[in-house]
Design an enzyme around this catalytic site. Sequence first.
Site, PDB file in Angstrom:
ATOM      1  CG  ASN A  10      -1.707   1.219   1.422  1.00 38.76           C
ATOM      2  OD1 ASN A  10      -1.778   2.057   0.508  1.00 38.76           O
ATOM      3  ND2 ASN A  10      -2.336   1.373   2.583  1.00 38.76           N
ATOM      4  CD1 TRP A  11       3.497   0.772  -2.681  1.00 37.08           C
ATOM      5  CD2 TRP A  11       3.707   1.839  -4.646  1.00 37.08           C
ATOM      6  NE1 TRP A  11       4.195  -0.046  -3.525  1.00 37.08           N
ATOM      7  CE2 TRP A  11       4.340   0.571  -4.747  1.00 37.08           C
ATOM      8  CE3 TRP A  11       3.708   2.683  -5.760  1.00 37.08           C
ATOM      9  CZ2 TRP A  11       4.972   0.150  -5.915  1.00 37.08           C
ATOM     10  CZ3 TRP A  11       4.336   2.250  -6.926  1.00 37.08           C
ATOM     11  CH2 TRP A  11       4.962   0.997  -6.995  1.00 37.08           C
ATOM     12  CE  LYS A  12      -0.226   3.307   4.664  1.00 38.85           C
ATOM     13  NZ  LYS A  12      -0.183   3.419   6.121  1.00 38.85           N
ATOM     14  CG  HIS A  95      -5.970   2.087   4.926  1.00 42.52           C
ATOM     15  ND1 HIS A  95      -5.556   3.053   5.810  1.00 42.52           N
ATOM     16  CD2 HIS A  95      -4.971   1.183   4.855  1.00 42.52           C
ATOM     17  CE1 HIS A  95      -4.336   2.744   6.242  1.00 42.52           C
ATOM     18  NE2 HIS A  95      -3.958   1.610   5.678  1.00 42.52           N
ATOM     19  CD  GLU A  97      -3.009   5.627   6.599  1.00 39.31           C
ATOM     20  OE1 GLU A  97      -2.915   5.654   5.357  1.00 39.31           O
ATOM     21  OE2 GLU A  97      -2.134   5.116   7.332  1.00 39.31           O
ATOM     22  CD  GLU A 167      -3.610  -2.368   7.206  1.00 42.15           C
ATOM     23  OE1 GLU A 167      -2.521  -2.676   6.709  1.00 42.15           O
ATOM     24  OE2 GLU A 167      -4.193  -1.295   6.964  1.00 42.15           O
ATOM     25  N   GLY A 173       2.120   2.440  10.790  1.00 41.77           N
ATOM     26  CA  GLY A 173       3.096   3.518  10.640  1.00 41.77           C
ATOM     27  C   GLY A 173       3.731   3.961  11.949  1.00 41.77           C
ATOM     28  CB  SER A 212       4.708  -1.493  12.281  1.00 42.27           C
ATOM     29  OG  SER A 212       4.305  -0.147  12.445  1.00 42.27           O
ATOM     30  N   GLY A 233       2.719  -1.100   4.323  1.00 41.94           N
ATOM     31  CA  GLY A 233       2.774   0.324   3.998  1.00 41.94           C
ATOM     32  C   GLY A 233       4.215   0.771   3.797  1.00 41.94           C
ATOM     33  N   GLY A 234       4.784   1.369   4.827  1.00 39.58           N
ATOM     34  CA  GLY A 234       6.123   1.965   4.736  1.00 39.58           C
ATOM     35  C   GLY A 234       7.167   1.088   4.061  1.00 39.58           C
TER      36      GLY A 234
HETATM   37  P1  PGA Z   1       2.594   0.393   7.672  1.00 38.24           P
HETATM   38  O1  PGA Z   1       1.163   0.596   6.962  1.00 38.24           O
HETATM   39  O2  PGA Z   1       3.157  -0.906   7.147  1.00 38.24           O
HETATM   40  O3  PGA Z   1       3.383   1.595   7.235  1.00 38.24           O
HETATM   41  O4  PGA Z   1       2.353   0.344   9.141  1.00 38.24           O
HETATM   42  C1  PGA Z   1       0.289  -0.492   6.755  1.00 38.24           C
HETATM   43  C2  PGA Z   1      -0.989  -0.007   6.124  1.00 38.24           C
HETATM   44  O5  PGA Z   1      -1.489   1.055   6.527  1.00 38.24           O
HETATM   45  O6  PGA Z   1      -1.539  -0.648   5.211  1.00 38.24           O
END
Ligand code: PGA
Length: 250
Positions: A10-12, A95, A97, A167, A173, A212, A233-234
């Site tokens: 997930n590149w956000k 998600h 966010e 999640e 994050g 994470s 994500g990250g």
């Molecule tokens: P993260 O994000 O790996 O940076 O914690 C995961 C996500 O939000 O899908």
Amino acid sequence: MSRRPLVAGNWKMHKTVADAVRLIEDLRKAALPANVEVAVCPPFTALADSARALAGSTIALGAQNMFWEAQGAFTGEISAPMLVAAGCRYVILGHSERRQFFAETDASVARKIRTAYAHDLVPILCVGERLKEREAGRTDHVISEQTEAATAELSGEQVRTLVVAYEPVWAIGTGRSATGEEANRVIGLIRRVLGGRTGDASAQTRILYGGSVTPDNAAEFFGQPEIDGGLIGGASLDASKFTAIVRAAR
Ligand code: PGA
């Protein structure tokens, strides 16, 4: 029942078109295990070029969100047919966010999930509890409710192909991941909730852990019997980290 692991990036809100194509080229050079499905979810602006960069590879393309209508006067929104035309197979929906910053609700997520199926997109439904909810002992309640609300109208066949990502919001994050054991427990709960209505189908639903995940802790999650891969994500923004995580899911 064997479920093929899926690791999705997930590149956000990261990567220009040029950055996205470069990252995909790096991923294509890496030797990825054949028994793990890999997907990348770039921002909308990079989807079409990402699809071209992925042509002929086994890496799938996904989007990070979409609207529930197929077309119309909805300024700023993107529809399922647009994602399909851009080459997407997956779409991340609900998600945390989106729920936190863009007022997504269980009801809007449910509507989007139905639309995704109507256009042959596979939803990656995200569920997760907030820190306050976990501390109040409400994790199981919150997770059951989010799962039930988003999937109440799905058929057994749809539940079979659905992807869910557990999640925990406090783990996204933050560098603070859940333990493999606790993630496995909650994912088992999600599978039971799905199975409550559709029986056997949920034995085939792929349920991922996200929050994470790094090359260092990936094996702890992927070694758990209920966990079928990860939403990353990250660490998905870096080809070597993401590749190492994919290998841990083998
Ligand atoms: P993260 O994000 O790996 O940076 O914690 C995961 C996500 O939000 O899908």
